[in-house]
Design a protein around this motif. Structure first.
Motif, PDB file in Angstrom:
ATOM      1  N   ALA A   4       3.308   9.780  -9.097  1.00 43.78           N
ATOM      2  CA  ALA A   4       1.659  10.059  -9.182  1.00 43.78           C
ATOM      3  C   ALA A   4       1.078   8.516  -8.937  1.00 43.78           C
ATOM      4  O   ALA A   4       0.147   8.510  -8.283  1.00 43.78           O
ATOM      5  CB  ALA A   4       1.385  10.565 -10.573  1.00 43.78           C
ATOM      6  N   ARG A   7       1.581   7.371  -5.441  1.00 44.40           N
ATOM      7  CA  ARG A   7       0.979   8.114  -4.509  1.00 44.40           C
ATOM      8  C   ARG A   7      -0.618   7.565  -4.925  1.00 44.40           C
ATOM      9  O   ARG A   7      -1.321   7.173  -3.771  1.00 44.40           O
ATOM     10  CB  ARG A   7       0.865   9.615  -5.226  1.00 44.40           C
ATOM     11  N   THR A   8      -1.040   7.270  -5.993  1.00 42.83           N
ATOM     12  CA  THR A   8      -2.325   6.805  -6.210  1.00 42.83           C
ATOM     13  C   THR A   8      -2.364   5.448  -5.855  1.00 42.83           C
ATOM     14  O   THR A   8      -3.657   4.988  -5.220  1.00 42.83           O
ATOM     15  CB  THR A   8      -2.777   7.162  -7.728  1.00 42.83           C
ATOM     16  N   GLN A  11      -2.917   5.348  -2.143  1.00 42.17           N
ATOM     17  CA  GLN A  11      -4.587   5.923  -1.906  1.00 42.17           C
ATOM     18  C   GLN A  11      -5.378   4.579  -2.101  1.00 42.17           C
ATOM     19  O   GLN A  11      -6.532   4.395  -1.262  1.00 42.17           O
ATOM     20  CB  GLN A  11      -4.960   6.893  -2.817  1.00 42.17           C
ATOM     21  N   ILE A  12      -5.287   4.007  -3.160  1.00 43.20           N
ATOM     22  CA  ILE A  12      -6.327   3.013  -3.647  1.00 43.20           C
ATOM     23  C   ILE A  12      -6.108   1.797  -2.471  1.00 43.20           C
ATOM     24  O   ILE A  12      -7.111   1.319  -2.046  1.00 43.20           O
ATOM     25  CB  ILE A  12      -5.831   2.393  -4.944  1.00 43.20           C
TER      26      ILE A  12
END
Ligand SMILES: Nc1ncnc2c1ncn2[C@@H]1O[C@H](COP(=O)(O)OP(=O)(O)OP(=O)(O)O)[C@@H](O)[C@H]1O
Ligand SMILES: [Mg+2]
Ligand SMILES: [Zn+2]
Lengths: 128, 245
Positions: A4, A7-8, A11-12
């Motif tokens: 997680a 992934r995050t 994305q950021i």
């Protein structure tokens, strides 16, 4: 949870237009008793292209509870729990309400003031 | 900045699920747990890949209805739910067993988020959710976190029940969330008031389920549940309304 975080972070990075991430600051709450070395290793294994050179700074956040009934605050340690309760709190921290009571008044109505979950505090990188 | 990484994982975890049906009501005690259990069993028995997620974290009931026993999830870079009567089954009871779990709103929200982020459902045709009563935390979280959720609404003939159910329906319609239909449970008498109210809102009335005095005896025995008048009514409706054969 390492999955997680990666992934995050990706994305950021994408949202902020970073082509290369140099630093990711992560807080790791102590309620879930995630092993720091295992977590670091998982992160290094999962790194995606834009995170290849990123340094993950992981800071722990101590597990603090506050009783809503009497106001007492205390440091929680999973070592006080038996195997079953420890595992429950590891997967679902809120299971603490089932297995833990306020040391002063015995209430189960308490809140986590620090140390719940894993979160990203900041990301640094290079823009195009 | 404090960014919760679980949110990004949830989408990934739900990717392999074709349809999510949240069995809800707003009102308590109308039969959500029995309807969701019977619906999930029906789907699984037709060979559809089905999961059942009990989101009533303070008063779970589906494990009693199904007779789940001590089936435990497995850990594998997440949690793989155990298979019970052909269903992938997730509930807080895997962790707290039969003990009380007194949780406030923020805690409920965290439990939903946590379990959605860690549960590995794999490929499913249907995920059925047994929702708690009320129009609060868990309903709002399902709306926030499960974009593909469709709502199946349960009411009783009582005006008191429908008053709350109507509010949930109006909220869902206002948000443009799909409402699969409405089931009128514990039907006694012959008033068609609920049907008219439902159809008047342009919604699909799934039908009436009679009050079944034998239902209680079937609790804990999934096979027996599906042979009751209740079980057969849910099976018939699901077959017709979801177009399964
Ligand atoms: N058609 C029916 N005939 C007879 N009894 C029924 C019927 N449907 C439900 N019941 C009974 O009503 C009670 C409530 O059912 P159930 O627990 O499924 O409701 P619920 O909406 O999930 O409740 P809660 O809001 O507490 O989660 C149970 O005791 C159940 O056996
Ligand atoms: Mg219920
Ligand atoms: Zn206290």
């Amino acid at each position: 949870m390492a999955e997680a975080v990666i992934r995050t972070a990706s994305q950021i990075a994408e949202r902020e237009g970073l082509i290369e991430v140099t630093e990711v600051n992560v807080r790791l709450g102590e309620i879930q008793q995630v092993d720091l070395e295992v977590f670091k290793f998982a992160l290094s294994q999962l790194k995606t292209q834009e995170l290849k050179k990123a340094r993950f700074n992981i800071r722990r956040a101590e597990a603090r509870f506050r009783c809503r009934a009497c106001g007492c605050e205390w440091l929680f340690s999973a070592d006080e729990l038996d195997e079953e309760a420890r595992e429950a709190v590891h997967f679902i921290p809120e299971a603490a309400h089932t297995f833990v009571r306020c040391p002063e008044c015995g209430s189960r109505d308490f809140e986590f003031t620090s140390g719940r979950g894993v979160w990203i505090e900041s990301i640094k990188g290079v823009r195009e | 900045m404090k960014i919760d990484p679980r949110i990004s994982l949830i989408e990934e975890r739900l990717k392999g699920i074709r349809r999510v049906i949240a069995v809800s009501s707003g009102k308590g005690g109308v039969g959500k747990s029995l309807v969701s259990s019977a619906l999930a069993l029906t789907l699984a028995r037709r060979g559809l890949r089905t999961g059942l997620f009990d989101m009533d974290f303070t008063s779970p009931a589906s494990h009693i209805i199904l007779g789940v026993g001590d089936a435990q999830p497995e850990e594998a870079d997440g949690i793989v739910p155990p298979v019970v009567h052909g269903l992938k089954y997730m509930s807080i009871i895997h962790y707290v067993h039969d003990r009380a779990s007194p949780l406030r709103g923020v805690d409920l929200s965290n439990v939903v988020t946590e379990l959605l982020a860690v549960t590995i459902w794999g490929k499913l045709d249907f995920l059925v959710i047994d929702m708690p009563p009320g129009i609060s935390d868990v309903v709002l979280d399902v709306l926030r976190l499960i974009r593909k959720a469709e709502f199946l609404v349960v009411t009783t003939p009582s005006r008191l029940a429908f008053e709350t159910v109507r509010k949930l329906i109006d909220l869902l319609l206002e948000l443009g969330v799909p409402v699969l239909g409405v089931i009128e449970n514990m039907k006694m008498g012959s008033s068609d008031r609920i049907r008219r109210e439902v159809e008047g809102r342009g919604l699909n009335f799934w039908g009436e389920v009679p009050f079944d005095p034998r239902l209680e005896e079937s609790i804990g025995d999934a096979g027996r549940l599906m042979r009751t008048e209740f079980g057969r009514a849910i099976e018939r409706m699901a077959a017709e309304k979801l177009g399964i054969t």
